[in-house]
Scaffold this active site. Structure first.
Site, PDB file in Angstrom:
ATOM      1  N   TRP A 154       9.663  -0.007   7.604  1.00 28.44           N
ATOM      2  CA  TRP A 154       9.733  -0.992   6.522  1.00 28.44           C
ATOM      3  C   TRP A 154      11.038  -0.927   5.746  1.00 28.44           C
ATOM      4  CZ3 TRP A 154      10.744   1.883   2.330  1.00 28.44           C
ATOM      5  CH2 TRP A 154      10.324   3.206   2.353  1.00 28.44           C
ATOM      6  N   ASN A 155      11.858   0.143   5.924  1.00 27.30           N
ATOM      7  CA  ASN A 155      13.008   0.268   5.010  1.00 27.30           C
ATOM      8  C   ASN A 155      14.151  -0.677   5.358  1.00 27.30           C
ATOM      9  OD1 ASN A 155      13.680   1.788   7.247  1.00 27.30           O
ATOM     10  ND2 ASN A 155      14.572   3.470   6.093  1.00 27.30           N
ATOM     11  N   PRO A 179       5.974  -4.311  14.227  1.00 29.96           N
ATOM     12  CA  PRO A 179       6.717  -4.027  12.995  1.00 29.96           C
ATOM     13  C   PRO A 179       5.853  -3.230  12.027  1.00 29.96           C
ATOM     14  CG  PRO A 179       5.860  -6.271  12.939  1.00 29.96           C
ATOM     15  CD  PRO A 179       5.449  -5.681  14.273  1.00 29.96           C
ATOM     16  N   GLY A 232      11.387   5.685  12.556  1.00 31.27           N
ATOM     17  CA  GLY A 232      10.378   6.001  11.541  1.00 31.27           C
ATOM     18  C   GLY A 232      10.394   7.484  11.239  1.00 31.27           C
ATOM     19  N   SER A 233       9.274   7.970  10.775  1.00 32.53           N
ATOM     20  CA  SER A 233       9.220   9.365  10.328  1.00 32.53           C
ATOM     21  C   SER A 233       9.234  10.336  11.510  1.00 32.53           C
ATOM     22  CB  SER A 233       7.947   9.576   9.508  1.00 32.53           C
ATOM     23  OG  SER A 233       6.820   9.353  10.323  1.00 32.53           O
ATOM     24  N   GLU A 254      14.704   7.283  16.470  1.00 24.62           N
ATOM     25  CA  GLU A 254      15.555   7.431  15.283  1.00 24.62           C
ATOM     26  C   GLU A 254      14.646   7.941  14.182  1.00 24.62           C
ATOM     27  OE1 GLU A 254      18.692   7.069  15.142  1.00 24.62           O
ATOM     28  OE2 GLU A 254      19.212   5.738  16.796  1.00 24.62           O
ATOM     29  N   LEU A 255      14.713   9.240  13.913  1.00 30.47           N
ATOM     30  CA  LEU A 255      13.734   9.835  12.998  1.00 30.47           C
ATOM     31  C   LEU A 255      14.405  10.206  11.676  1.00 30.47           C
ATOM     32  CD1 LEU A 255      11.934  11.951  15.735  1.00 30.47           C
ATOM     33  CD2 LEU A 255      11.552   9.582  15.071  1.00 30.47           C
ATOM     34  N   CYS A 288      17.386   6.480   6.066  1.00 33.75           N
ATOM     35  CA  CYS A 288      17.407   7.760   6.763  1.00 33.75           C
ATOM     36  C   CYS A 288      18.779   8.419   6.720  1.00 33.75           C
ATOM     37  CB  CYS A 288      16.896   7.610   8.187  1.00 33.75           C
ATOM     38  SG  CYS A 288      17.708   6.292   9.043  1.00 33.75           S
ATOM     39  N   GLU A 385      13.190  14.819   3.160  1.00 32.26           N
ATOM     40  CA  GLU A 385      13.789  13.613   2.598  1.00 32.26           C
ATOM     41  C   GLU A 385      13.093  13.248   1.296  1.00 32.26           C
ATOM     42  OE1 GLU A 385      15.234  10.657   5.963  1.00 32.26           O
ATOM     43  OE2 GLU A 385      13.133  11.166   6.186  1.00 32.26           O
TER      44      GLU A 385
HETATM   45  P1  ADP Z   1       7.617   5.729   7.158  1.00 33.23           P
HETATM   46  O1  ADP Z   1       7.402   7.093   6.620  1.00 33.23           O
HETATM   47  O2  ADP Z   1       9.027   5.243   7.145  1.00 33.23           O
HETATM   48  O3  ADP Z   1       6.609   4.717   6.712  1.00 33.23           O
HETATM   49  P2  ADP Z   1       6.229   5.860   9.642  1.00 33.23           P
HETATM   50  O4  ADP Z   1       6.660   6.739  10.746  1.00 33.23           O
HETATM   51  O5  ADP Z   1       4.924   6.133   8.987  1.00 33.23           O
HETATM   52  O6  ADP Z   1       7.454   5.891   8.671  1.00 33.23           O
HETATM   53  O7  ADP Z   1       6.212   4.350  10.080  1.00 33.23           O
HETATM   54  C1  ADP Z   1       7.154   3.790  10.964  1.00 33.23           C
HETATM   55  C2  ADP Z   1       6.438   2.880  11.917  1.00 33.23           C
HETATM   56  O8  ADP Z   1       5.523   3.680  12.675  1.00 33.23           O
HETATM   57  C3  ADP Z   1       5.601   1.777  11.274  1.00 33.23           C
HETATM   58  O9  ADP Z   1       5.686   0.622  12.081  1.00 33.23           O
HETATM   59  C4  ADP Z   1       4.209   2.350  11.321  1.00 33.23           C
HETATM   60  O10 ADP Z   1       3.201   1.368  11.338  1.00 33.23           O
HETATM   61  C5  ADP Z   1       4.247   3.069  12.642  1.00 33.23           C
HETATM   62  N1  ADP Z   1       3.234   4.123  12.800  1.00 33.23           N
HETATM   63  C6  ADP Z   1       2.723   4.935  11.870  1.00 33.23           C
HETATM   64  N2  ADP Z   1       1.811   5.773  12.420  1.00 33.23           N
HETATM   65  C7  ADP Z   1       1.762   5.475  13.742  1.00 33.23           C
HETATM   66  C8  ADP Z   1       1.020   5.976  14.863  1.00 33.23           C
HETATM   67  N3  ADP Z   1       0.150   6.966  14.723  1.00 33.23           N
HETATM   68  N4  ADP Z   1       1.255   5.419  16.065  1.00 33.23           N
HETATM   69  C9  ADP Z   1       2.137   4.420  16.212  1.00 33.23           C
HETATM   70  N5  ADP Z   1       2.861   3.910  15.208  1.00 33.23           N
HETATM   71  C10 ADP Z   1       2.679   4.416  13.987  1.00 33.23           C
END
Ligand code: ADP
Length: 483
Positions: A154-155, A179, A232-233, A254-255, A288, A385
């Site tokens: 989402w960022n 997304p 994402g995370s 990209e974590l 990030c 972070e």
């Molecule tokens: P943030 O901490 O930036 O929100 P996330 O890793 O939680 O990062 O989210 C990044 C993306 O990963 C989003 O599209 C979210 O919906 C997706 N996501 C979160 N959990 C899962 C999962 N268990 N499996 C697949 N996608 C996921």
């Protein structure tokens, strides 16, 4: 939201070229006001299975298309994104919260990837390799990996999408995009423009969903999906990597980062402060490559803190569309709780709270800009972070100590250094364990550079001439029996 083209707002699933309803819906909120913007249809596991089947069919045609056709479609898409940039920025700012000026910049940044990979599409050369036997000739060709699943955060709701989709399309891959459920509207507006650009049904499909883990699991486990690209995370990235193991899927990850900046006594301090301000407070600290740890040589520590304080006091916090705003809200209440806990914990452990701004709206998702000094390496906000507008500063005494502090992290995405000693800068550039180093500069990301990290910050590079390799296989052709 007053859009010139209201039909850019889509709230259904894009499956095989048709926007269609799901069996349930979820709400999307404006993080600045907490108001509901719209209800969006929810993609189920069954919808995901359908998307995979459509993608497999579309892949057969798409991988046969000429590079020039793919470049042409990408150029159309690029033009449409530029044409609708104002509407796209409004959608993005409303669902994500960043100031409109930043949202506009993100749309242009997002568009730049589409243009770049439209150009790269035509340059996917193979090799002719000098042979090792007189009766043989050796070659390589590059071929599309196949169906790609893209999971995005989402960022940067626009740029993280085009940075994946544009190279995938240029390479001849179809994409199933999931997304973030917090910012699906930007993704769907971009997809609508891709439809208008002329991409065939099934080349791009979009699955907004509240069921990220179930949908993600299917995308990872399906043998028909040949690659996963994720931003994402680190926690979710590791989970997806595990889920992709059974099909030995190609992966780009990209974590998280935990970027340090090292500011030496011989640096141009006003420039260093300007660089820190840009990289710390962009997107309210939710990027990030955000500066997370500020290390300053002790001789200029007090002076730097005073300069930073003055600069921070100029920040104007408010809603994305208010004129003059430079700092938006955090994405949601959980983010506010997390940042508050990190700050409180640091203060309890001895950090000095030099300054905290006023929260513009009580009880909201705004977190005030906050300056903490005398932090120490063991504090949680130096280990993970912060993802908020909190500057955490710590002194150091020597170059060796600074390098060691910077490298004490499981993450290795970006690092920044400020000094005027060129030999020192070169030593630092080589010693820092990261994928990207900003040298007297913090604005490091463009479409022409390879963006990515080492250690637990991920796998692969996005953008640049390397970015398309993530979506290509190299095939060796050995021609034998030649006379
Ligand atoms: P943030 O901490 O930036 O929100 P996330 O890793 O939680 O990062 O989210 C990044 C993306 O990963 C989003 O599209 C979210 O919906 C997706 N996501 C979160 N959990 C899962 C999962 N268990 N499996 C697949 N996608 C996921």
């Amino acid at each position: 939201m007053l859009l010139s083209d209201p039909s850019l707002i889509k709230n259904t699933l894009l499956l095989n070229g048709v926007w269609q309803a799901g069996s349930s819906q979820f709400a999307v909120y404006n993080p600045a006001t907490g108001e509901e913007i719209i209800w969006v249809h929810n993609a189920s596991v069954k919808d995901t299975q359908l998307a995979i089947e459509y993608a497999v069919l579309a892949q057969k045609q798409w991988q046969q298309s000429l590079a020039a056709e793919r470049a042409f479609l990408l150029k159309n898409w690029h033009q449409l994104v530029l044409q609708h940039q104002h509407d796209l920025a409004l959608i993005l700012a409303t669902e994500q919260g960043k100031p409109l000026s930043e949202a506009k910049a993100e749309i242009l940044y997002a568009a730049s990837f589409i243009e770049w990979f439209a150009e790269e599409a035509k340059r996917l050369y193979g090799d002719v390799i000098p042979t090792t036997a007189a009766n043989r000739r050796l070659m390589t060709i590059k071929q599309a990996v196949g169906v790609v699943a893209a999971i995005t955060p989402w960022n940067f709701p626009a740029a993280m999408i085009t940075r994946k989709l544009a190279p995938a399309f240029a390479a001849g891959c179809t994409v199933i995009l999931k997304p973030s459920e917090l910012t699906p509207l930007t993704a769907m507006a971009l997809a609508e423009l891709a439809q208008r650009a002329g991409f065939a049904p099934g080349v791009l499909q979009v699955l907004p969903t509240k069921e990220a883990s179930a949908v993600g699991e299917l995308l990872c486990q399906s043998p028909d999906v040949k690659k996963l690209t994720f931003t994402g995370s680190t926690r979710v990235g590791k989970l997806l990597m595990r889920q992709c193991a059974d099909t030995v899927k190609r992966l780009s990850l990209e974590l998280g980062g935990n970027a340090p900046v090292l500011i030496f006594a011989d640096a141009d301090l006003p420039k260093a402060v300007a660089g820190v301000m840009a990289a710390k407070f962009r997107n309210a600290g939710q990027t990030c490559v955000c500066i997370n740890r500020i290390y300053v040589e002790r001789a200029v520590y007090q002076e730097f803190n005073q300069l930073l304080l003055k600069a921070m006091q100029q920040l104007v916090q408010g809603s994305a569309l208010e004129p003059g705003v430079t700092l938006g809200p955090l994405i949601n209440t959980e983010a506010v709780t997390k940042v508050s806990a990190l700050v409180q914990q640091a203060i309890n452990q001895g950090a000095t709270l030099m300054w905290a701004g006023q929260k513009p709206v009580a009880g909201s998702n705004f977190y005030p800009p906050t300056l903490l000094c005398d932090v120490t390496q063991d504090m949680a906000l130096m280990q993970q972070e912060i993802f908020g507008p909190v500057a955490a500063v710590m002194p150091f005494d020597s170059e060796q100590e600074a390098i060691s502090l910077a490298n004490q992290s499981a993450a290795g995405l970006a690092a920044y250094v400020y000094s005027n000693d060129i030999s020192r800068l070169w030593r630092l550039a080589e010693a820092l364990q990261v994928g990207m180093v900003g040298i007297n500069e913090t604005a490091i990301s463009t479409e022409v550079i390879p963006f990515g990290g080492v250690k637990e910050s991920g796998l692969g590079r996005e953008g640049s001439r390397y970015g398309i390799d993530e979506y290509l296989e190299i095939k060796h052709l050995c021609w034998g029996g030649l006379v």
